[in-house]
Design an enzyme around this catalytic site. Structure first.
Site, PDB file in Angstrom:
ATOM      1  N   HIS A  65       0.819  -1.211   0.000  1.00  0.00           N
ATOM      2  CA  HIS A  65       0.000   0.000   0.000  1.00  0.00           C
ATOM      3  C   HIS A  65       0.854   1.263   0.000  1.00  0.00           C
ATOM      4  O   HIS A  65       0.376   2.346  -0.323  1.00  0.00           O
ATOM      5  CB  HIS A  65      -1.026  -0.001   1.151  1.00  0.00           C
ATOM      6  CG  HIS A  65      -0.464   0.347   2.479  1.00  0.00           C
ATOM      7  ND1 HIS A  65      -0.124  -0.584   3.421  1.00  0.00           N
ATOM      8  CD2 HIS A  65      -0.167   1.548   3.018  1.00  0.00           C
ATOM      9  CE1 HIS A  65       0.354   0.034   4.486  1.00  0.00           C
ATOM     10  NE2 HIS A  65       0.327   1.315   4.277  1.00  0.00           N
TER      11      HIS A  65
ATOM     12  N   ASP B  88      -0.034  -7.546   1.796  1.00  0.00           N
ATOM     13  CA  ASP B  88       0.421  -6.151   1.723  1.00  0.00           C
ATOM     14  C   ASP B  88       1.935  -6.084   1.881  1.00  0.00           C
ATOM     15  O   ASP B  88       2.454  -5.667   2.913  1.00  0.00           O
ATOM     16  CB  ASP B  88      -0.301  -5.340   2.811  1.00  0.00           C
ATOM     17  CG  ASP B  88      -0.126  -3.848   2.626  1.00  0.00           C
ATOM     18  OD1 ASP B  88       0.542  -3.443   1.657  1.00  0.00           O
ATOM     19  OD2 ASP B  88      -0.651  -3.094   3.460  1.00  0.00           O
TER      20      ASP B  88
ATOM     21  N   SER C 245       4.104   2.676   8.279  1.00  0.00           N
ATOM     22  CA  SER C 245       3.715   1.574   7.414  1.00  0.00           C
ATOM     23  C   SER C 245       4.924   1.124   6.597  1.00  0.00           C
ATOM     24  O   SER C 245       5.733   1.943   6.182  1.00  0.00           O
ATOM     25  CB  SER C 245       2.637   2.034   6.439  1.00  0.00           C
ATOM     26  OG  SER C 245       1.438   2.241   7.117  1.00  0.00           O
TER      27      SER C 245
END
Ligand SMILES: *[C@@H]1O[C@H](CO)[C@@H](O)[C@H](O)[C@H]1NC(C)=O
Ligand SMILES: *[C@@H]1O[C@H](CO)[C@@H](O)[C@H](O)[C@H]1NC(C)=O
Ligand SMILES: *[C@@H]1O[C@H](CO)[C@@H](O)[C@H](O)[C@H]1NC(C)=O
Length: 282
Positions: free
Chosen positions: A79, A126, A219
């Protein structure tokens, strides 16, 4: 329907972003909507994470974490790179302080490989790999980290690192933050998230305490156990509200990593039979 809902979430997230109160109950937003950053951590001691990198726009704005796993390869979350191309990003290495350029160096990608099943099912797989156009010079403050396949036990300790706001909507620190978190077994993690299908076997969950977690942390950044990379930050329920955070489990993606790093994906330049076979349609 699903697409519409996701787009709405994205638009809502852009409009509300950090202004959204963390008091009210919210669904589990994946980090592209919340820009996951660490809450309740502390400044990383010098030399703690020489494998940590910052993914940045060409203007030098940090947007995600990543980890050096090879001279030419960075691992991160899909992502983080879904809307990127290799020519639009650069990788900062060799520093735990985004503003200190005495030991740092930038490297540039020439290829981004996302997992082919990213977000299918929703929020799964992811993980992504970024190949650099040059080999990283390893030194005291810049090195790769080995990745691990060991099975983890409940309460095993992991080290999470990342740059980012210290609270929901707070300031972005220039110094790398760190937090010790504990491994939460899959079944327990799933249950804590009300058996949500968002938690799947490719996730590795961690928890510290309410008020501490990969909430609004980086992230794509690393979780290390016994000096080895075991996971990378995926998503959480913002923000450090007392639910385990979910990360991509390196051991689960062993094959994807090995295959991609060995560059053995062959591209066919010609579709078999495309030019020579006559059409069989009438
Ligand atoms: C890598 O890419 C950057 C940015 O496009 C470029 O400036 C640099 O010269 C390239 N390095 C190599 C070794 O090709
Ligand atoms: C799970 O459900 C309970 C009760 O409806 C709710 O209070 C809680 O916030 C939910 N947790 C998650 C992670 O969605
Ligand atoms: C989740 O599933 C388990 C096993 O099926 C069940 O025992 C538990 O009650 C469920 N929890 C929630 C919050 O739905």
């Amino acid at each position: 329907m699903q697409v519409t809902r996701l787009l709405l979430l994205l638009v809502a997230a852009i409009l509300l972003t950090a202004a959204k109160s963390h008091q009210e109950s919210q669904p589990i937003f994946p980090p592209q909507f919340t820009k996951e950053r660490i809450v309740g951590g502390e400044e990383a001691a010098p030399g703690l994470a020489p494998y940590q990198v910052s993914l940045q726009t060409l203007k030098g704005q940090h947007f995600c974490g990543g980890t050096i796993i090879d001279e030419k390869w960075i691992i991160t979350a899909s992502h983080c790179v879904i809307s990127q191309t290799p020519d639009k990003i650069k990788i900062l290495t060799g520093t735990q302080d985004l503003k200190d350029n005495t030991t740092s160096a930038y490297y540039y990608p020439d290829k981004i490989v996302m997992h082919c099943n990213y977000n299918s099912p929703a929020y799964a797989n992811d993980i992504a790999l970024i190949r650099l156009n040059d080999s990283i010079n390893f030194n005291d403050v810049t090195s790769k980290v080995d990745y691990d396949y060991a099975v983890m036990k409940a309460d095993d300790e992991l080290i999470l690192t990342g740059w980012g706001t210290l609270s929901l909507g707070g300031m972005v620190p220039s110094k790398l933050q760190t937090l010790k978190v504990k491994y939460v077994p899959y079944e327990m993690c799933k249950e804590k998230h009300n058996n949500s299908s968002w938690v799947d076997v490719g996730h590795l969950c961690t928890f510290n305490d309410k008020g501490k977690g990969a909430c609004h942390g980086d992230s794509g950044g690393p979780l290390v156990h016994d000096g080895k990379l075991v996971a990378l930050v995926n998503w959480g329920r913002p923000c450090a509200q007392g639910y385990p955070d979910a990360h991509a489990k390196i051991s689960y993606y062993h094959d994807f990593i090995r295959t991609t790093l060995s560059n053995c994906d062959k591209e066919t330049t010609e579709k078999p039979g495309a030019t020579t076979q006559p059409s069989l349609d009438f």
